[in-house]
Each structure stands twice: as C-alpha cells, then as structure tokens.
Design an enzyme around this catalytic site. Sequence first.
Site, mmCIF file in Angstrom:
data_model
loop_
_atom_site.group_PDB
_atom_site.id
_atom_site.type_symbol
_atom_site.label_atom_id
_atom_site.label_comp_id
_atom_site.label_asym_id
_atom_site.label_seq_id
_atom_site.Cartn_x
_atom_site.Cartn_y
_atom_site.Cartn_z
ATOM 1 N N ASP A 1 0.110 37.968 -37.208
ATOM 2 C CA ASP A 1 0.095 37.580 -38.696
ATOM 3 C C ASP A 1 1.320 37.095 -39.053
ATOM 4 O OD1 ASP A 1 1.186 40.143 -39.215
ATOM 5 O OD2 ASP A 1 -0.873 41.020 -39.454
ATOM 6 N N ASP B 1 13.191 47.916 -42.407
ATOM 7 C CA ASP B 1 13.585 49.212 -41.804
ATOM 8 C C ASP B 1 14.344 48.927 -40.474
ATOM 9 O OD1 ASP B 1 11.606 47.625 -40.574
ATOM 10 O OD2 ASP B 1 9.998 49.290 -40.527
ATOM 11 N N ASP C 1 4.145 36.979 -42.575
ATOM 12 C CA ASP C 1 4.579 37.482 -43.877
ATOM 13 C C ASP C 1 5.540 36.247 -44.340
ATOM 14 O OD1 ASP C 1 3.078 39.683 -43.665
ATOM 15 O OD2 ASP C 1 4.777 40.824 -42.683
HETATM 16 P P1 ATP Z 1 3.558 44.175 -36.786
HETATM 17 O O1 ATP Z 1 3.613 43.262 -35.771
HETATM 18 O O2 ATP Z 1 2.973 45.482 -36.201
HETATM 19 O O3 ATP Z 1 2.642 43.980 -37.983
HETATM 20 P P2 ATP Z 1 5.528 44.192 -38.712
HETATM 21 O O4 ATP Z 1 7.119 44.133 -38.448
HETATM 22 O O5 ATP Z 1 5.034 42.991 -39.247
HETATM 23 O O6 ATP Z 1 5.073 44.651 -37.286
HETATM 24 P P3 ATP Z 1 4.532 45.313 -40.993
HETATM 25 O O7 ATP Z 1 4.065 46.599 -41.154
HETATM 26 O O8 ATP Z 1 3.454 44.243 -41.009
HETATM 27 O O9 ATP Z 1 5.021 45.309 -39.733
HETATM 28 O O10 ATP Z 1 5.692 45.029 -41.983
HETATM 29 C C1 ATP Z 1 6.211 43.832 -42.222
HETATM 30 C C2 ATP Z 1 7.730 44.041 -42.456
HETATM 31 O O11 ATP Z 1 8.127 44.575 -43.940
HETATM 32 C C3 ATP Z 1 8.426 44.626 -41.341
HETATM 33 O O12 ATP Z 1 8.923 43.710 -40.231
HETATM 34 C C4 ATP Z 1 9.537 45.380 -42.245
HETATM 35 O O13 ATP Z 1 10.588 44.114 -42.494
HETATM 36 C C5 ATP Z 1 8.921 45.409 -43.606
HETATM 37 N N1 ATP Z 1 8.618 47.056 -43.526
HETATM 38 C C6 ATP Z 1 7.402 47.257 -43.382
HETATM 39 N N2 ATP Z 1 7.527 48.729 -43.676
HETATM 40 C C7 ATP Z 1 8.508 49.219 -43.941
HETATM 41 C C8 ATP Z 1 9.070 50.531 -44.399
HETATM 42 N N3 ATP Z 1 8.369 51.308 -44.454
HETATM 43 N N4 ATP Z 1 10.089 50.580 -44.694
HETATM 44 C C9 ATP Z 1 10.979 49.491 -44.677
HETATM 45 N N5 ATP Z 1 10.591 48.185 -44.559
HETATM 46 C C10 ATP Z 1 9.238 47.925 -44.065
HETATM 47 MG MG MG Z 2 3.141 42.475 -39.790
#
Ligand code: ATP
Ligand code: MG
Length: 455
Positions: A72, A148, A74
């Site tokens: 997905d 993060d 963002d």
């Molecule tokens: P995935 O592929 O599993 O979705 P993702 O990195 O996109 O991995 P998400 O949970 O969708 O993970 O979060 C999107 C973004 O938001 C992360 O890449 C990070 O930059 C930020 N993020 C999410 N959760 C946190 C957190 N707990 N603390 C700080 N930043 C966060």
């Molecule tokens: Mg994500």
Amino acid sequence: MIKKFIRRLLGSKNKPAAGDLLTLGPKEHKINPALVSPNAVRVTQTLQQAGFKAFVVGGAVRDLLLGHKPKDFDIATNATPEQIKRLFRRAFIIGRRFQIVHVMMGQEQIEVTTFRGASSEAAPKDEHGRVLRDNTFGEQHEDAVRRDFTINAMYYDPANQIVLDYHGGIADIRSKTLRIIGVPEARYREDPVRLLRVVRFAAKLGFSIAAESREPIKIMAPLINNVPTARVFDEMLKLLMSGHALACLQQLRKEGLHHGLLPLLDVVLEQPLGEKFVTLALDSTDQRIRAGKTVSPGFLFASLLWHQVVEKWTAYQAAGEYPIPALHLAADDVLHAQTDKLALQRKIATDMRDIWSMQPRFERRTGKMPFKLLEHPRLRAGYDFLLLRCASGEIDSELGEWWTDFMAGDNNERELLLVRNTKTADKAGPPAKKRARRRGGRGKNPDGAAPAVAE
Ligand code: ATP
Ligand code: MG
C-alpha cells in the site's frame, strides 16, 4: 551542539550523520517507476498542482528501494486534512486526535497524512513516558524525525523521481540494517509498539538490528503492557500477516519479547505439544500471504490457540463433561484469558469458536450428520483446520482424506462413503468416537489395509 555530538556518537562510519539530507536521483536510487501505484502518483500530482508538497513516504519508499512492489501507499503532504479532503471526490477524514485522510481511488485506498511536528517533549505522557497525544503539524524534516526507523523515513516524489533521505536510510537499506531514529531508549519509551515493529521489520526484511537499537529491547519489553490492547493487537496482526510470521515469532523469542508480553505468545512459543501444529499453521499462513491469497485472522488465532483448547478440553472430559459441552467450556476459558490482554474483536472470536466447535462434528460420519455439516457457512475454514490437525499428526490423516472425498463427491459417491464408513465401524468393533481417540489405526481395517470404497 549536544544533539550533534549524540548524532556523531550514534552515526556509523558508512552512513551520513543523522539529519544530513541526502537527495538522490533515479540513477542513484534505481527505483522502478512501474512499481509505483498510478493512483498514488495521481494523488501526489493533484496535491502538487494545488500548490502543496506531496511525497510517497514510509514503507512504500523502503519497499521500492528494495525492488519490491509495495502493498500500500502512504502520502505525506503539507496540506491540512481539510485542504486534502477538498481536492478529492472520495476522501474521508479519519481519527479524532491525529487526523489522516483516506483517499479512495477505485478499489485502492491511499492514506494521506499532514507532516507532523517534531516536538514530543511537550506532548502529554503517561507515568512510563508513553506519549498519549501528539497532534501538532510541522515541517517535512520534523516529520522525518518522528518516524520510527531510518529506512522508513524517506520521501519519494514521483514527478521528478527524487528520493529525500533525512536519516541515512539509503545506507541502511544497502547494509541491511534496521536503525531507530534518535536515542533508542527514548523512542521505545514514547511508543513501546516500536519494540514489536523492530522485530517485525527485521524478520520480514531479513535485516539485522543495529546494536544500539537492539540492546534496550529486552530491558524495555515490559513497557508493552501499558499500551492499549487494541494497538498491540493491530501490530500483532500485522506481524502475523506479514508473510513472515514464523520468522517474526522466532525473532520475538530471540529478543526476549515473547515472555509475559502477551498470553498468546507465551502459549504459542512455549507449548511443546502444539509446536508442530503451530509451525505448520504459520508456515501455511506465510505461504498463502506470499501467494497473494487472503488469510482470516480468526483461522490464524484459532490455530495458535488450538492446543491450549485441546488441553482444557481433555481436562473437562476427564472431569466428567460430555465432549461437546467440554469443548465449549474450553473455548470459553481460552478466549476469556486472551481477551483480557489481547483485544480480540468479537468477529474474530466468533470465527475461532466456529472453527473449534466444528472439529468433533467431523468425527461423526454416519446418517445425516455429514450432510448437515456440509451446509455450515464456515465449512471450508473448519475443513482446512482439520487438515492441519491431520498434517501435524494430532489425528489420523484418514479422517481428512475421507472429508476431502466426501466434499468433492456427488450424492452417489457420498452415500458410498457413508456405507464404507459404517461397514468399517462395524468390522472394527468399538464405536467411531472411541476409536477416534486411539492413536494410529482409526478408519482402517483390522489388518491395516485401507478399506475398499465399495465392498
Ligand atoms: P508495512 O509494509 O508493514 O505497511 P510500513 O513501514 O508502511 O510497513 P506502517 O505501519 O504502514 O508501516 O506505517 C507507515 C509509516 O508510518 C512507517 O513507515 C513509519 O514511517 C511511520 N510509523 C508507523 N508507525 C510508527 C511508530 N509507531 N512510530 C513512528 N513512526 C511510525
Ligand atoms: Mg504501510
């Protein structure tokens, strides 16, 4: 000055000091534009044409840099939620405390977030230092600090194909390192869910955790207990549905995060009896996810907790309960213990109960019973679960094979299967239910040969 000193201490030799913005063009980052969702491109374009900044951000950029197709997208922007909403026909502001906007493009949902402000120092916290509310909007570089991991804090502009890397994420991608931004202890303390996230990403990406990000994990593990259960559940679900659940759980154990963290994990990782079953369940979940198939959380949790149910089911029967009520009591106990800490949604709990309570019904292979079971709306899940029990050696595989034939058969074939089963039961002597509990020879003739379908 102090900040710079800390950064230098934390910065490794092969990566730029944190905070030094790197700008990379397509030749350097080598992102394949074909992997970027056209909808995400349209959303960034629309925002940019309205005069705002807009980038693909977070996990999608990380995956693009690794050459993977992101699941997905963002988008981060300096437009406010109201400004974003006005630009799209189907856009919904979600969340009360920190608003994000879901922009719907056909079937795809793009999550658009306004850059967040940096300061978590002034934010209200609980007595353990967990940030409770953090609602300020901010500049792009502040938004990057708030993320993060270094590899999750990069921004990609599809229009000019530039990647902005604020914290040495590219270098960490190249050296396969997971590194928390800032001082790890402080970042885990303000949001302990990051302890689970670090494990998930390390296992999923096959990255190693930088020493300074790894060391505090064991000590800080108990902080997870102060996080609202719904959030822990969401993060656990992401972990289990990552396509690398088995590796994630092994890593959790390695980091000392499983113990006392969630009753579920204690059960799953420390039950010798169910280990084969759980391993098979997670392995098949991982395979399904990697093949792009869906996995029901109910099935997954039903598998993870099955052996706990079996244990209690046996105990209730030993205490004199009939099998079916004993199973319901066992299911109640297990679900009750889990819902205290792991906010299992009602739908998931109902699915789990359905799957479990179907299991003894598969044993009844006479009269109208099997036909009734065919009409059960969750038959497929119950049957898959039965096959898992066969594969783990918990029950004789003959039962699974019989159901495979019964479900595939037409009415004639089904009647023949029932006859076969009744005859087998007559020959073997004791009723099917009792034999079901004897290890080994269920459903076979006394001489061990498989019975002929039509005798
Ligand atoms: P995935 O592929 O599993 O979705 P993702 O990195 O996109 O991995 P998400 O949970 O969708 O993970 O979060 C999107 C973004 O938001 C992360 O890449 C990070 O930059 C930020 N993020 C999410 N959760 C946190 C957190 N707990 N603390 C700080 N930043 C966060
Ligand atoms: Mg994500």
